[in-house]
Motif scaffolding. Structure first.
Motif, PDB file in Angstrom:
ATOM      1  N   LYS A  68       0.823  -1.218   0.000  1.00  0.00           N
ATOM      2  CA  LYS A  68       0.000   0.000   0.000  1.00  0.00           C
ATOM      3  C   LYS A  68       0.857   1.268   0.000  1.00  0.00           C
ATOM      4  N   HIS A  69       2.104   1.149  -0.459  1.00  0.00           N
ATOM      5  CA  HIS A  69       2.992   2.302  -0.564  1.00  0.00           C
ATOM      6  C   HIS A  69       2.999   2.814  -2.012  1.00  0.00           C
ATOM      7  N   TYR A  70       3.367   4.086  -2.122  1.00  0.00           N
ATOM      8  CA  TYR A  70       3.438   4.732  -3.437  1.00  0.00           C
ATOM      9  C   TYR A  70       4.879   5.106  -3.758  1.00  0.00           C
ATOM     10  N   GLN A  71       5.181   5.142  -5.046  1.00  0.00           N
ATOM     11  CA  GLN A  71       6.484   5.628  -5.493  1.00  0.00           C
ATOM     12  C   GLN A  71       6.297   6.359  -6.822  1.00  0.00           C
ATOM     13  N   LEU A  72       7.303   7.134  -7.216  1.00  0.00           N
ATOM     14  CA  LEU A  72       7.210   7.911  -8.448  1.00  0.00           C
ATOM     15  C   LEU A  72       7.104   6.986  -9.648  1.00  0.00           C
TER      16      LEU A  72
END
Length: 257
Positions: A68-72
């Motif tokens: 559930k993490h975001y990255q570019l």
């Protein structure tokens, strides 16, 4: 009037918040949860969820469904590569185009693809009082004029087809090619001979020689010699063609060092 002012303020705040979200990612923290983004940006969770969902949809963020993490996202890599290429090509091309201007005394321009259009990003003025030229910032359809067609011709065929499927071919001048099959045949000739010559196709009274600058298999810019029809001498055709092609090769050689 007050309503328009409010709308402009709202749009600016929206863009600013989007930028704040993207800048929250760092080398030290390349992956962030929604809670961490909330703490770093100060944007409320309900609004933040909408911003993040939009950025994921557009490819500017990637969501890891497991953590559930975001990255570019990869869209930023693409945009960064465009900036890098355009900056380097301007630095490399400027002295070469200035030299071309000194040899021909005619206007020399450089353009790029901007969405579905050609946009002029550099112009070296003619030394003659009577001149034809592109202005920096000017745009035109990709199907009209030498600078535009030399870019369109070297796109992958599927991108050319996609462009032609969504654009309406309309005359800019009486010489603009608006028949799709004729245009496709012309683009094929451009690829074969590496340059294009047009006469009064986009600007009445102007002739142009243009060729594309290719990097990593894609057209990243086009360069052009623009001459008033009143001064164009058919006897100069081969010389001007050779000059524009030599400038192309010189720029590409330095780009690929």
């Amino acid at each position: 009037m007050e309503q328009n002012k409010f709308e402009k303020m709202y749009l600016m705040q929206t863009v600013q918040k989007t930028i704040v979200i993207l800048r929250a990612f760092t080398k030290e923290q390349p992956k962030l949860s929604l809670t961490e983004l909330n703490k770093k940006t100060g944007i409320g969770l309900s609004s933040l969820q909408r911003f993040v969902a939009t950025l994921v949809y557009e490819g500017f963020l990637i969501r890891d469904e497991r953590t559930k993490h975001y990255q570019l996202g990869l869209s930023l890599i693409h945009l960064g590569k465009l900036v890098e290429e355009e900056s380097s090509i301007i630095t490399i091309a400027q002295p070469i185009l200035q030299q071309l201007n000194q040899i021909t005394n005619e206007s020399i321009s450089m353009s790029i693809i901007d969405g579905n259009e050609r946009r002029c990003i550099m112009n070296v003025e003619s030394n003659y009082a009577l001149s034809a030229r592109n202005h920096v910032g000017d745009t035109s359809p990709l199907y009209a004029g030498a600078s535009a067609k030399s870019l369109l011709a070297f796109l992958p065929q599927e991108e050319i087809d996609e462009y032609l499927n969504k654009v309406s071919l309309q005359r800019v001048t009486e010489n603009t090619v608006v028949d799709r099959e004729k245009l496709i045949q012309e683009l094929q000739r451009v690829r074969e001979q590496q340059y294009i010559f047009t006469r009064a196709e986009r600007i009445v009274g102007a002739c142009s020689f243009s060729t594309a600058i290719i990097s990593n298999g894609r057209p990243i810019a086009s360069i052009a010699i623009i001459i008033p029809e009143a001064r164009f001498d058919e006897g100069q055709f081969d010389t001007l063609r050779d000059l524009i092609l030599q400038a192309k090769f010189d720029i590409e050689k330095q780009l690929n060092k």
